[in-house]
Design a protein around this motif. Structure first.
Motif, PDB file in Angstrom:
ATOM      1  N   GLU A  18      -7.424   4.415  -0.931  1.00 39.51           N
ATOM      2  CA  GLU A  18      -8.774   4.660  -1.451  1.00 39.51           C
ATOM      3  C   GLU A  18      -9.129   3.746  -2.617  1.00 39.51           C
ATOM      4  O   GLU A  18     -10.309   3.498  -2.863  1.00 39.51           O
ATOM      5  N   LEU A  19      -8.143   3.240  -3.329  1.00 39.07           N
ATOM      6  CA  LEU A  19      -8.410   2.345  -4.464  1.00 39.07           C
ATOM      7  C   LEU A  19      -8.478   0.874  -4.054  1.00 39.07           C
ATOM      8  O   LEU A  19      -8.713   0.019  -4.895  1.00 39.07           O
ATOM      9  N   GLN A  20      -8.308   0.579  -2.768  1.00 36.27           N
ATOM     10  CA  GLN A  20      -8.271  -0.809  -2.327  1.00 36.27           C
ATOM     11  C   GLN A  20      -9.558  -1.577  -2.615  1.00 36.27           C
ATOM     12  O   GLN A  20      -9.538  -2.793  -2.755  1.00 36.27           O
ATOM     13  N   HIS A  21     -10.685  -0.893  -2.707  1.00 41.06           N
ATOM     14  CA  HIS A  21     -11.966  -1.580  -2.905  1.00 41.06           C
ATOM     15  C   HIS A  21     -12.405  -1.659  -4.355  1.00 41.06           C
ATOM     16  O   HIS A  21     -13.469  -2.182  -4.653  1.00 41.06           O
ATOM     17  N   GLY A  22     -11.593  -1.119  -5.267  1.00 41.68           N
ATOM     18  CA  GLY A  22     -11.949  -1.207  -6.677  1.00 41.68           C
ATOM     19  C   GLY A  22     -11.824   0.118  -7.397  1.00 41.68           C
ATOM     20  O   GLY A  22     -11.424   1.136  -6.827  1.00 41.68           O
ATOM     21  N   ALA A  23     -12.190   0.082  -8.663  1.00 41.12           N
ATOM     22  CA  ALA A  23     -12.039   1.237  -9.545  1.00 41.12           C
ATOM     23  C   ALA A  23     -12.926   2.396  -9.091  1.00 41.12           C
ATOM     24  O   ALA A  23     -14.034   2.192  -8.580  1.00 41.12           O
ATOM     25  N   ILE A  24     -12.414   3.593  -9.325  1.00 42.36           N
ATOM     26  CA  ILE A  24     -13.150   4.800  -8.961  1.00 42.36           C
ATOM     27  C   ILE A  24     -12.739   5.917  -9.923  1.00 42.36           C
ATOM     28  O   ILE A  24     -11.600   5.952 -10.397  1.00 42.36           O
ATOM     29  N   GLY A  25     -13.664   6.802 -10.202  1.00 46.09           N
ATOM     30  CA  GLY A  25     -13.399   7.914 -11.101  1.00 46.09           C
ATOM     31  C   GLY A  25     -12.583   9.019 -10.441  1.00 46.09           C
ATOM     32  O   GLY A  25     -12.425   9.063  -9.213  1.00 46.09           O
ATOM     33  N   PHE A  26     -12.094   9.923 -11.244  1.00 41.77           N
ATOM     34  CA  PHE A  26     -11.217  10.997 -10.787  1.00 41.77           C
ATOM     35  C   PHE A  26     -11.889  11.859  -9.724  1.00 41.77           C
ATOM     36  O   PHE A  26     -11.327  12.101  -8.658  1.00 41.77           O
ATOM     37  N   SER A  61     -11.799   5.511 -15.199  1.00 39.04           N
ATOM     38  CA  SER A  61     -11.639   5.301 -13.764  1.00 39.04           C
ATOM     39  C   SER A  61     -10.245   4.738 -13.493  1.00 39.04           C
ATOM     40  O   SER A  61      -9.536   4.310 -14.413  1.00 39.04           O
ATOM     41  N   TYR A  62      -9.867   4.746 -12.237  1.00 39.59           N
ATOM     42  CA  TYR A  62      -8.556   4.259 -11.824  1.00 39.59           C
ATOM     43  C   TYR A  62      -8.728   3.079 -10.887  1.00 39.59           C
ATOM     44  O   TYR A  62      -9.665   3.036 -10.090  1.00 39.59           O
ATOM     45  N   GLU A  63      -7.789   2.125 -10.986  1.00 37.11           N
ATOM     46  CA  GLU A  63      -7.810   0.984 -10.075  1.00 37.11           C
ATOM     47  C   GLU A  63      -6.392   0.506  -9.829  1.00 37.11           C
ATOM     48  O   GLU A  63      -5.469   0.809 -10.593  1.00 37.11           O
ATOM     49  N   LEU A  64      -6.229  -0.252  -8.747  1.00 35.08           N
ATOM     50  CA  LEU A  64      -4.925  -0.823  -8.442  1.00 35.08           C
ATOM     51  C   LEU A  64      -4.609  -1.946  -9.422  1.00 35.08           C
ATOM     52  O   LEU A  64      -5.488  -2.720  -9.792  1.00 35.08           O
ATOM     53  N   THR A  65      -3.364  -2.035  -9.812  1.00 36.36           N
ATOM     54  CA  THR A  65      -2.882  -3.179 -10.595  1.00 36.36           C
ATOM     55  C   THR A  65      -2.529  -4.293  -9.613  1.00 36.36           C
ATOM     56  O   THR A  65      -2.657  -4.127  -8.390  1.00 36.36           O
ATOM     57  N   ASP A  66      -2.075  -5.425 -10.126  1.00 34.57           N
ATOM     58  CA  ASP A  66      -1.607  -6.488  -9.240  1.00 34.57           C
ATOM     59  C   ASP A  66      -0.476  -5.988  -8.346  1.00 34.57           C
ATOM     60  O   ASP A  66      -0.441  -6.291  -7.151  1.00 34.57           O
ATOM     61  N   LEU A  67       0.444  -5.208  -8.919  1.00 35.07           N
ATOM     62  CA  LEU A  67       1.525  -4.628  -8.116  1.00 35.07           C
ATOM     63  C   LEU A  67       0.968  -3.664  -7.068  1.00 35.07           C
ATOM     64  O   LEU A  67       1.452  -3.625  -5.931  1.00 35.07           O
ATOM     65  N   GLY A  70      -0.494  -5.611  -4.310  1.00 34.34           N
ATOM     66  CA  GLY A  70       0.607  -6.135  -3.511  1.00 34.34           C
ATOM     67  C   GLY A  70       1.170  -5.078  -2.571  1.00 34.34           C
ATOM     68  O   GLY A  70       1.492  -5.365  -1.420  1.00 34.34           O
ATOM     69  N   ALA A  71       1.281  -3.850  -3.059  1.00 33.96           N
ATOM     70  CA  ALA A  71       1.754  -2.749  -2.215  1.00 33.96           C
ATOM     71  C   ALA A  71       0.785  -2.513  -1.065  1.00 33.96           C
ATOM     72  O   ALA A  71       1.198  -2.342   0.083  1.00 33.96           O
ATOM     73  N   TYR A  72      -0.507  -2.539  -1.370  1.00 36.31           N
ATOM     74  CA  TYR A  72      -1.511  -2.358  -0.313  1.00 36.31           C
ATOM     75  C   TYR A  72      -1.373  -3.459   0.730  1.00 36.31           C
ATOM     76  O   TYR A  72      -1.376  -3.192   1.932  1.00 36.31           O
ATOM     77  N   GLN A  73      -1.241  -4.698   0.282  1.00 35.58           N
ATOM     78  CA  GLN A  73      -1.091  -5.817   1.221  1.00 35.58           C
ATOM     79  C   GLN A  73       0.175  -5.672   2.058  1.00 35.58           C
ATOM     80  O   GLN A  73       0.184  -5.989   3.247  1.00 35.58           O
ATOM     81  N   ALA A  74       1.244  -5.201   1.447  1.00 35.05           N
ATOM     82  CA  ALA A  74       2.502  -5.018   2.176  1.00 35.05           C
ATOM     83  C   ALA A  74       2.364  -3.934   3.246  1.00 35.05           C
ATOM     84  O   ALA A  74       3.064  -3.979   4.262  1.00 35.05           O
ATOM     85  N   LEU A  75       1.468  -2.995   3.044  1.00 31.26           N
ATOM     86  CA  LEU A  75       1.276  -1.900   3.991  1.00 31.26           C
ATOM     87  C   LEU A  75       0.329  -2.261   5.138  1.00 31.26           C
ATOM     88  O   LEU A  75       0.267  -1.537   6.130  1.00 31.26           O
ATOM     89  N   ARG A  76      -0.387  -3.364   5.025  1.00 33.78           N
ATOM     90  CA  ARG A  76      -1.349  -3.753   6.064  1.00 33.78           C
ATOM     91  C   ARG A  76      -0.705  -3.874   7.453  1.00 33.78           C
ATOM     92  O   ARG A  76      -1.292  -3.422   8.429  1.00 33.78           O
ATOM     93  N   PRO A  77       0.496  -4.447   7.589  1.00 38.36           N
ATOM     94  CA  PRO A  77       1.104  -4.489   8.927  1.00 38.36           C
ATOM     95  C   PRO A  77       1.347  -3.085   9.511  1.00 38.36           C
ATOM     96  O   PRO A  77       1.242  -2.891  10.720  1.00 38.36           O
ATOM     97  N   LEU A  78       1.639  -2.124   8.659  1.00 35.60           N
ATOM     98  CA  LEU A  78       1.827  -0.753   9.127  1.00 35.60           C
ATOM     99  C   LEU A  78       0.511  -0.193   9.664  1.00 35.60           C
ATOM    100  O   LEU A  78       0.497   0.534  10.661  1.00 35.60           O
ATOM    101  N   VAL A  79      -0.603  -0.556   9.042  1.00 38.05           N
ATOM    102  CA  VAL A  79      -1.914  -0.119   9.516  1.00 38.05           C
ATOM    103  C   VAL A  79      -2.178  -0.706  10.900  1.00 38.05           C
ATOM    104  O   VAL A  79      -2.616   0.004  11.816  1.00 38.05           O
ATOM    105  N   ARG A  80      -1.890  -1.996  11.080  1.00 36.12           N
ATOM    106  CA  ARG A  80      -2.086  -2.626  12.391  1.00 36.12           C
ATOM    107  C   ARG A  80      -1.203  -1.964  13.448  1.00 36.12           C
ATOM    108  O   ARG A  80      -1.640  -1.690  14.558  1.00 36.12           O
TER     109      ARG A  80
END
Length: 95
Positions: A18-26, A61-67, A70-80
């Motif tokens: 859910e945070l893949q597209h940017g910062a979002i509030g609680f 608000s909350y957002e993904l860090t660089d790490l 990276g975790a989201y990108q690493a999970l993309r093959p699992l989504v496919r």
């Protein structure tokens, strides 16, 4: 093993998704996560903050860090793979 433990906890992958597209509030994050309880969301966010995958912004608000990105990108093959799996199951159901 630590990553599998973290990602294996219910809701953690969903929060990253859910945070893949940017910062979002609680509250908005809670709604996107099927209105999970606020106590569980706080606990999961604390775990992800401690793991440096999520950061809290000055506006709270909350957002993904660089790490986290990276975790989201690493999970993309699992989504496919899961999309292919779902397609295979639906073909089996119609046969």
């Amino acid at each position: 093993m630590a990553a599998l433990d973290l990602f294996g906890r219910r809701w953690n992958l969903r929060i990253i998704w859910e945070l893949q597209h940017g910062a979002i509030g609680f509250r908005a994050l809670q709604q996107r996560c099927d209105n999970m309880s606020s106590s569980v969301l706080r606990q999961r966010l604390t775990e992800l903050l401690d793991a440096h995958l999520v950061a809290q912004q000055p506006d709270t608000s909350y957002e993904l860090t660089d790490l986290g990105r990276g975790a989201y990108q690493a999970l993309r093959p699992l989504v496919r793979w899961s999309d292919a799996w779902a397609s295979a199951l639906s073909v089996d159901d119609t046969a």
